[in-house]
Design a protein around this motif. Structure first.
Motif, PDB file in Angstrom:
ATOM      1  N   MET A 251      42.240  33.514  25.849  1.00 54.29           N
ATOM      2  CA  MET A 251      42.322  33.857  27.255  1.00 54.29           C
ATOM      3  C   MET A 251      42.411  35.387  27.367  1.00 54.29           C
ATOM      4  SD  MET A 251      45.094  32.647  30.139  1.00 54.29           S
ATOM      5  CE  MET A 251      44.829  30.915  30.039  1.00 54.29           C
ATOM      6  N   ASP A 252      41.562  35.954  28.175  1.00 55.30           N
ATOM      7  CA  ASP A 252      41.580  37.408  28.294  1.00 55.30           C
ATOM      8  C   ASP A 252      42.726  37.868  29.204  1.00 55.30           C
ATOM      9  OD1 ASP A 252      40.566  36.579  30.706  1.00 55.30           O
ATOM     10  OD2 ASP A 252      39.021  38.129  30.816  1.00 55.30           O
ATOM     11  N   THR A 253      42.913  39.159  29.272  1.00 57.68           N
ATOM     12  CA  THR A 253      44.049  39.744  29.980  1.00 57.68           C
ATOM     13  C   THR A 253      44.013  39.444  31.475  1.00 57.68           C
ATOM     14  OG1 THR A 253      44.015  41.525  28.363  1.00 57.68           O
ATOM     15  CG2 THR A 253      45.322  41.881  30.327  1.00 57.68           C
ATOM     16  N   GLN A 254      42.845  39.498  32.082  1.00 56.42           N
ATOM     17  CA  GLN A 254      42.747  39.227  33.515  1.00 56.42           C
ATOM     18  C   GLN A 254      43.107  37.786  33.844  1.00 56.42           C
ATOM     19  OE1 GLN A 254      38.827  40.425  34.701  1.00 56.42           O
ATOM     20  NE2 GLN A 254      39.473  42.549  35.073  1.00 56.42           N
ATOM     21  N   LYS A 255      42.680  36.855  33.019  1.00 56.48           N
ATOM     22  CA  LYS A 255      43.022  35.451  33.252  1.00 56.48           C
ATOM     23  C   LYS A 255      44.514  35.208  33.052  1.00 56.48           C
ATOM     24  CE  LYS A 255      38.549  33.411  32.247  1.00 56.48           C
ATOM     25  NZ  LYS A 255      37.797  32.511  31.380  1.00 56.48           N
ATOM     26  N   GLN A 256      45.101  35.877  32.062  1.00 61.86           N
ATOM     27  CA  GLN A 256      46.540  35.747  31.840  1.00 61.86           C
ATOM     28  C   GLN A 256      47.328  36.301  33.023  1.00 61.86           C
ATOM     29  OE1 GLN A 256      47.165  37.756  28.113  1.00 61.86           O
ATOM     30  NE2 GLN A 256      47.191  35.834  26.967  1.00 61.86           N
ATOM     31  N   ALA A 257      46.910  37.458  33.519  1.00 55.41           N
ATOM     32  CA  ALA A 257      47.588  38.063  34.665  1.00 55.41           C
ATOM     33  C   ALA A 257      47.457  37.175  35.894  1.00 55.41           C
ATOM     34  CB  ALA A 257      47.010  39.446  34.939  1.00 55.41           C
ATOM     35  N   ARG A 258      46.283  36.613  36.102  1.00 51.92           N
ATOM     36  CA  ARG A 258      46.072  35.730  37.256  1.00 51.92           C
ATOM     37  C   ARG A 258      46.924  34.478  37.141  1.00 51.92           C
ATOM     38  NH1 ARG A 258      43.359  31.877  39.914  1.00 51.92           N
ATOM     39  NH2 ARG A 258      41.929  32.347  41.572  1.00 51.92           N
ATOM     40  N   ALA A 259      46.985  33.889  35.960  1.00 49.25           N
ATOM     41  CA  ALA A 259      47.794  32.687  35.756  1.00 49.25           C
ATOM     42  C   ALA A 259      49.278  32.992  35.957  1.00 49.25           C
ATOM     43  CB  ALA A 259      47.561  32.129  34.358  1.00 49.25           C
ATOM     44  N   LEU A 260      49.729  34.142  35.489  1.00 43.71           N
ATOM     45  CA  LEU A 260      51.123  34.538  35.653  1.00 43.71           C
ATOM     46  C   LEU A 260      51.458  34.737  37.130  1.00 43.71           C
ATOM     47  CD1 LEU A 260      53.776  35.366  34.270  1.00 43.71           C
ATOM     48  CD2 LEU A 260      52.892  37.694  34.219  1.00 43.71           C
ATOM     49  N   MET A 261      50.574  35.380  37.873  1.00 39.49           N
ATOM     50  CA  MET A 261      50.810  35.608  39.297  1.00 39.49           C
ATOM     51  C   MET A 261      50.787  34.299  40.079  1.00 39.49           C
ATOM     52  SD  MET A 261      51.566  38.194  40.924  1.00 39.49           S
ATOM     53  CE  MET A 261      52.151  38.236  42.577  1.00 39.49           C
ATOM     54  N   MET A 262      49.879  33.394  39.732  1.00 41.63           N
ATOM     55  CA  MET A 262      49.827  32.101  40.413  1.00 41.63           C
ATOM     56  C   MET A 262      51.097  31.294  40.136  1.00 41.63           C
ATOM     57  SD  MET A 262      45.831  31.084  39.897  1.00 41.63           S
ATOM     58  CE  MET A 262      46.076  29.421  40.469  1.00 41.63           C
ATOM     59  N   ARG A 263      51.577  31.342  38.904  1.00 43.56           N
ATOM     60  CA  ARG A 263      52.809  30.646  38.549  1.00 43.56           C
ATOM     61  C   ARG A 263      53.989  31.230  39.312  1.00 43.56           C
ATOM     62  NH1 ARG A 263      56.825  31.610  34.782  1.00 43.56           N
ATOM     63  NH2 ARG A 263      57.955  29.743  34.143  1.00 43.56           N
ATOM     64  N   HIS A 264      54.031  32.550  39.404  1.00 43.58           N
ATOM     65  CA  HIS A 264      55.113  33.219  40.109  1.00 43.58           C
ATOM     66  C   HIS A 264      55.106  32.842  41.594  1.00 43.58           C
ATOM     67  CE1 HIS A 264      58.075  36.290  40.911  1.00 43.58           C
ATOM     68  NE2 HIS A 264      57.299  36.761  41.882  1.00 43.58           N
ATOM     69  N   ASN A 265      53.933  32.832  42.212  1.00 41.27           N
ATOM     70  CA  ASN A 265      53.837  32.443  43.620  1.00 41.27           C
ATOM     71  C   ASN A 265      54.273  31.002  43.824  1.00 41.27           C
ATOM     72  OD1 ASN A 265      52.989  34.908  44.586  1.00 41.27           O
ATOM     73  ND2 ASN A 265      50.823  34.410  44.415  1.00 41.27           N
ATOM     74  N   ARG A 266      53.912  30.128  42.896  1.00 45.46           N
ATOM     75  CA  ARG A 266      54.301  28.721  42.992  1.00 45.46           C
ATOM     76  C   ARG A 266      55.817  28.568  42.880  1.00 45.46           C
ATOM     77  NH1 ARG A 266      50.949  26.879  39.557  1.00 45.46           N
ATOM     78  NH2 ARG A 266      52.305  26.975  37.753  1.00 45.46           N
ATOM     79  N   ILE A 267      56.444  29.340  42.000  1.00 41.25           N
ATOM     80  CA  ILE A 267      57.892  29.278  41.836  1.00 41.25           C
ATOM     81  C   ILE A 267      58.594  29.755  43.103  1.00 41.25           C
ATOM     82  CG2 ILE A 267      59.824  30.344  40.603  1.00 41.25           C
ATOM     83  CD1 ILE A 267      58.054  30.240  38.087  1.00 41.25           C
ATOM     84  N   VAL A 268      58.109  30.845  43.691  1.00 40.28           N
ATOM     85  CA  VAL A 268      58.692  31.357  44.933  1.00 40.28           C
ATOM     86  C   VAL A 268      58.543  30.333  46.043  1.00 40.28           C
ATOM     87  CG1 VAL A 268      58.440  33.116  46.733  1.00 40.28           C
ATOM     88  CG2 VAL A 268      58.424  33.791  44.343  1.00 40.28           C
ATOM     89  N   ARG A 269      57.369  29.720  46.164  1.00 42.04           N
ATOM     90  CA  ARG A 269      57.124  28.722  47.202  1.00 42.04           C
ATOM     91  C   ARG A 269      58.034  27.503  47.009  1.00 42.04           C
ATOM     92  NH1 ARG A 269      51.833  28.161  46.684  1.00 42.04           N
ATOM     93  NH2 ARG A 269      52.017  26.403  45.281  1.00 42.04           N
TER      94      ARG A 269
END
Length: 66
Positions: free
Chosen positions: A1-19
């Motif tokens: 997994m490249d860096t952009q995909k990792q960053a996107r997955a991390l941000m999506m996970r973070h948004n899901r946790i906040v929600r």
């Protein structure tokens, strides 16, 4: 997994946790006052993003446990 995909997955996970944290706190507050609230239909996100106000309120704190 490249860096952009990792960053996107991390941000999506973070948004899901906040929600999820926001929805659970809403459910707890509603149950304390005796109101039946469906938290799945409560959020008003634009393009899947949480609002900046809720992001700062329900996000992780900067305090560390010692």
């Amino acid at each position: 997994m490249d860096t952009q995909k990792q960053a996107r997955a991390l941000m999506m996970r973070h948004n899901r946790i906040v929600r999820n944290r926001q929805e659970s706190m809403l459910g707890r507050a509603a149950s304390e006052i005796g109101v039946d609230v469906d938290t799945a239909h409560y959020s008003s996100r634009i393009q899947g993003k949480t609002s900046s106000a809720s992001r700062t309120s329900y996000d992780r704190s900067n305090a560390a446990m010692s």
